[in-house]
Design a protein around this motif. Structure first.
Motif, PDB file in Angstrom:
ATOM      1  N   ALA A  78      54.993   4.401 -74.735  1.00  0.00           N
ATOM      2  CA  ALA A  78      53.342   4.284 -74.077  1.00  0.00           C
ATOM      3  C   ALA A  78      53.036   2.430 -74.824  1.00  0.00           C
ATOM      4  N   ASN A  79      53.247   3.097 -75.753  1.00  0.00           N
ATOM      5  CA  ASN A  79      51.914   1.549 -77.036  1.00  0.00           C
ATOM      6  C   ASN A  79      52.798   0.679 -77.255  1.00  0.00           C
ATOM      7  N   HIS A  80      54.485   0.332 -76.939  1.00  0.00           N
ATOM      8  CA  HIS A  80      55.377  -0.646 -76.827  1.00  0.00           C
ATOM      9  C   HIS A  80      54.692  -0.919 -75.499  1.00  0.00           C
ATOM     10  N   PHE A  81      54.742  -0.486 -74.204  1.00  0.00           N
ATOM     11  CA  PHE A  81      54.223  -1.511 -72.860  1.00  0.00           C
ATOM     12  C   PHE A  81      53.105  -1.444 -72.884  1.00  0.00           C
ATOM     13  N   LYS A  82      52.342  -0.808 -74.207  1.00  0.00           N
ATOM     14  CA  LYS A  82      50.531  -0.790 -73.686  1.00  0.00           C
ATOM     15  C   LYS A  82      50.295  -2.642 -73.996  1.00  0.00           C
ATOM     16  N   GLU A  83      51.444  -3.217 -74.860  1.00  0.00           N
ATOM     17  CA  GLU A  83      51.380  -4.258 -75.891  1.00  0.00           C
ATOM     18  C   GLU A  83      52.083  -5.159 -74.573  1.00  0.00           C
ATOM     19  N   VAL A  84      52.760  -4.890 -73.947  1.00  0.00           N
ATOM     20  CA  VAL A  84      53.723  -5.887 -72.688  1.00  0.00           C
ATOM     21  C   VAL A  84      52.898  -5.945 -72.413  1.00  0.00           C
ATOM     22  N   ILE A  85      51.810  -5.100 -71.692  1.00  0.00           N
ATOM     23  CA  ILE A  85      51.016  -5.257 -70.173  1.00  0.00           C
ATOM     24  C   ILE A  85      49.735  -5.891 -70.652  1.00  0.00           C
ATOM     25  N   ASN A  86      49.718  -6.865 -72.293  1.00  0.00           N
ATOM     26  CA  ASN A  86      48.571  -7.192 -72.722  1.00  0.00           C
ATOM     27  C   ASN A  86      48.973  -8.797 -73.066  1.00  0.00           C
ATOM     28  N   ARG A  87      50.842  -9.175 -72.448  1.00  0.00           N
ATOM     29  CA  ARG A  87      50.885 -10.038 -72.431  1.00  0.00           C
ATOM     30  C   ARG A  87      49.735 -10.969 -71.671  1.00  0.00           C
ATOM     31  N   PRO A  88      50.609 -11.998 -71.286  1.00  0.00           N
ATOM     32  CA  PRO A  88      50.145 -13.273 -70.767  1.00  0.00           C
ATOM     33  C   PRO A  88      51.571 -13.044 -69.654  1.00  0.00           C
ATOM     34  N   ILE A  89      52.605 -12.465 -70.309  1.00  0.00           N
ATOM     35  CA  ILE A  89      53.699 -12.556 -68.720  1.00  0.00           C
ATOM     36  C   ILE A  89      53.220 -10.835 -68.872  1.00  0.00           C
ATOM     37  N   LYS A  90      53.838 -10.084 -68.123  1.00  0.00           N
ATOM     38  CA  LYS A  90      53.389  -8.724 -68.077  1.00  0.00           C
ATOM     39  C   LYS A  90      53.946  -8.002 -67.932  1.00  0.00           C
ATOM     40  N   LYS A  91      55.363  -8.529 -67.798  1.00  0.00           N
ATOM     41  CA  LYS A  91      56.451  -7.656 -66.603  1.00  0.00           C
ATOM     42  C   LYS A  91      57.913  -7.374 -68.067  1.00  0.00           C
ATOM     43  N   VAL A  92      58.778  -6.914 -68.095  1.00  0.00           N
ATOM     44  CA  VAL A  92      59.553  -7.368 -68.712  1.00  0.00           C
ATOM     45  C   VAL A  92      60.756  -6.346 -67.414  1.00  0.00           C
ATOM     46  N   PRO A  93      62.528  -6.819 -68.105  1.00  0.00           N
ATOM     47  CA  PRO A  93      62.993  -6.778 -66.086  1.00  0.00           C
ATOM     48  C   PRO A  93      63.969  -5.366 -66.831  1.00  0.00           C
ATOM     49  N   SER A  94      63.439  -4.683 -67.537  1.00  0.00           N
ATOM     50  CA  SER A  94      64.207  -3.317 -67.669  1.00  0.00           C
ATOM     51  C   SER A  94      64.843  -2.406 -66.702  1.00  0.00           C
ATOM     52  N   LEU A  95      64.725  -2.664 -65.239  1.00  0.00           N
ATOM     53  CA  LEU A  95      64.297  -1.935 -64.477  1.00  0.00           C
ATOM     54  C   LEU A  95      65.330  -2.827 -63.050  1.00  0.00           C
ATOM     55  N   ARG A  96      66.219  -3.878 -63.239  1.00  0.00           N
ATOM     56  CA  ARG A  96      65.755  -4.862 -62.788  1.00  0.00           C
ATOM     57  C   ARG A  96      67.013  -4.193 -61.171  1.00  0.00           C
ATOM     58  N   ASP A  97      67.993  -2.635 -62.127  1.00  0.00           N
ATOM     59  CA  ASP A  97      69.044  -2.178 -60.887  1.00  0.00           C
ATOM     60  C   ASP A  97      68.315  -0.895 -60.639  1.00  0.00           C
ATOM     61  N   ILE A  98      67.323  -1.142 -60.626  1.00  0.00           N
ATOM     62  CA  ILE A  98      66.727   0.598 -60.129  1.00  0.00           C
ATOM     63  C   ILE A  98      65.917   0.500 -59.040  1.00  0.00           C
ATOM     64  N   THR A  99      65.826   1.783 -57.951  1.00  0.00           N
ATOM     65  CA  THR A  99      64.709   1.524 -56.747  1.00  0.00           C
ATOM     66  C   THR A  99      63.689   2.788 -56.613  1.00  0.00           C
ATOM     67  N   ILE A 100      62.396   2.486 -56.642  1.00  0.00           N
ATOM     68  CA  ILE A 100      61.808   4.164 -56.874  1.00  0.00           C
ATOM     69  C   ILE A 100      60.791   4.568 -55.604  1.00  0.00           C
ATOM     70  N   ALA A 101      61.168   4.973 -55.179  1.00  0.00           N
ATOM     71  CA  ALA A 101      60.130   5.601 -54.043  1.00  0.00           C
ATOM     72  C   ALA A 101      58.963   6.579 -54.296  1.00  0.00           C
ATOM     73  N   ASN A 102      58.240   6.095 -53.759  1.00  0.00           N
ATOM     74  CA  ASN A 102      56.482   6.545 -54.278  1.00  0.00           C
ATOM     75  C   ASN A 102      56.282   6.901 -52.394  1.00  0.00           C
ATOM     76  N   LEU A 103      56.111   8.369 -53.002  1.00  0.00           N
ATOM     77  CA  LEU A 103      55.805   8.972 -51.322  1.00  0.00           C
ATOM     78  C   LEU A 103      54.584   9.609 -51.629  1.00  0.00           C
ATOM     79  N   PHE A 104      53.589  10.016 -50.379  1.00  0.00           N
ATOM     80  CA  PHE A 104      52.416   9.925 -51.135  1.00  0.00           C
ATOM     81  C   PHE A 104      51.874  10.952 -49.960  1.00  0.00           C
ATOM     82  N   PHE A 105      51.907  12.121 -49.815  1.00  0.00           N
ATOM     83  CA  PHE A 105      51.334  13.523 -49.394  1.00  0.00           C
ATOM     84  C   PHE A 105      49.883  13.523 -49.024  1.00  0.00           C
ATOM     85  N   GLU A 106      49.441  13.270 -50.128  1.00  0.00           N
ATOM     86  CA  GLU A 106      47.858  13.155 -50.566  1.00  0.00           C
ATOM     87  C   GLU A 106      47.490  12.488 -50.548  1.00  0.00           C
ATOM     88  N   ASN A 107      45.963  11.750 -50.411  1.00  0.00           N
ATOM     89  CA  ASN A 107      45.445  11.094 -50.825  1.00  0.00           C
ATOM     90  C   ASN A 107      45.122  10.670 -52.258  1.00  0.00           C
TER      91      ASN A 107
END
Ligand code: CP
Length: 309
Positions: free
Chosen positions: A27-56
């Protein structure tokens, strides 16, 4: 880089302290990433994620989605209230239909205790528990503990009081496990009716006097009264609750010491905490939200490392 000792993130109960340390380093590494002007890394370009929310949800849902996008994963979102669950489709049928679309990781919030554990035994995907009923909310506890470490330099030896509706709180149980793994001392404070009887068996102290609790602690994590989970009255009136357990500037001034103030949100201003405390310099409530993105990036990244690609 070493990897997590678990295949899913179902609860802090299943983690070792070395897992928490690894998540924090990542997380320390990613905190540095998300404070850069370009806040994105290509690490998971081949991964698909589903966010399932059954509660608010506001914070957890948006934070997971942002974390996934910052890692360049493909993301699909599902909200039970707008889905075929309303037509009677079961949890396993719902998830298996979603997995047929080649999903690698499922992030799920569900009102039932153990829903994530159940799912992990029946479907072929990594499961991240985004809150299961009154049981666990592991990423909240990770971001809370990370925020304490960031603010105070370490968690070991710190005294943390969790104030409020412990009985209905998944945040409380996950925080207790995470804080104890990191070497903190934990107490809970609230009306006796909102403190579970098993709590002392976890090595947690109980205090029903808010001033004594605040005099003892370095950090107060203030929880919302979860009226939506209450089928009977646990205290006479909201006014009385606020007078006895609400964290106000007046109470903090009487205690007269610096205390780090936390709240997982959503806040009921004027009930468990007053605005002059929630918005004060002692409050790290918005830092918690900011850290949530880096922590969730770390959890997703580390679990995705285990997927054969
Ligand atoms: N802290 C938390 O879980 O907030 P949400 O319910 O808005 O996700």
């Amino acid at each position: 880089m070493s990897n997590l000792s678990v295949e899913h993130l179902l609860g802090i109960k299943y983690l070792k302290n070395s897992d928490i340390e690894l998540i924090f380093e990542t997380a320390n590494h990613f905190k540095e990433v998300i404070n850069r002007p370009i806040k994105k890394v290509p690490s998971l370009r081949d991964i698909t994620i589903a966010n399932l929310f059954f509660e608010n949800s506001t914070r957890t849902k948006l934070s997971f989605e942002l974390a996934e996008k910052r890692l360049s994963a493909d993301v699909i979102n599902f909200s039970a209230s707008q889905s075929s669950v309303k037509k009677g489709e079961t949890l396993i049928d719902t998830v298996n239909n979603i997995l047929s679309m080649k999903v690698d990781i499922v992030v799920m919030r569900h009102p039932n205790v153990g829903a994530g554990i159940f799912l992990s035994k029946h479907v072929d995907a990594k499961i991240i528990n985004a809150g299961d009923g009154t049981h666990e909310h592991p990423t909240q506890a990770l971001l809370d503990t990370y925020s304490i470490k960031e603010k105070l330099g370490s968690v070991k030896g710190k005294k943390v009081v969790i104030v409020g509706d412990i009985l209905h709180s998944r945040v409380a149980l996950s925080n207790i496990y995470a804080l104890q793994l990191q070497g903190a001392e934990v107490k809970v404070c609230g009306p006796t009716t909102l403190i579970p009887k098993y709590i002392k068996s976890l090595g947690v102290g109980v205090e029903t006097n808010i001033k004594k609790a605040l005099e003892w602690c370095d950090v107060a994590n203030v929880l919302r009264v979860q009226n939506e989970r209450m089928d009977v009255k646990y205290f006479p009136t909201t006014r009385e609750y606020s007078q006895l357990f609400g964290i106000s500037k007046q109470v903090l001034d009487q205690v007269g010491k610096d205390i780090v103030i936390m709240h997982p949100g959503p806040i009921n201003r004027g009930v468990e905490i007053t605005s002059d405390v929630a918005d004060s310099d002692s409050s790290i409530i918005l830092n918690q939200v900011e850290n949530g993105v880096a922590i969730r990036m770390a959890v997703i990244y580390l679990l995705a490392e285990q997927i054969k690609r």
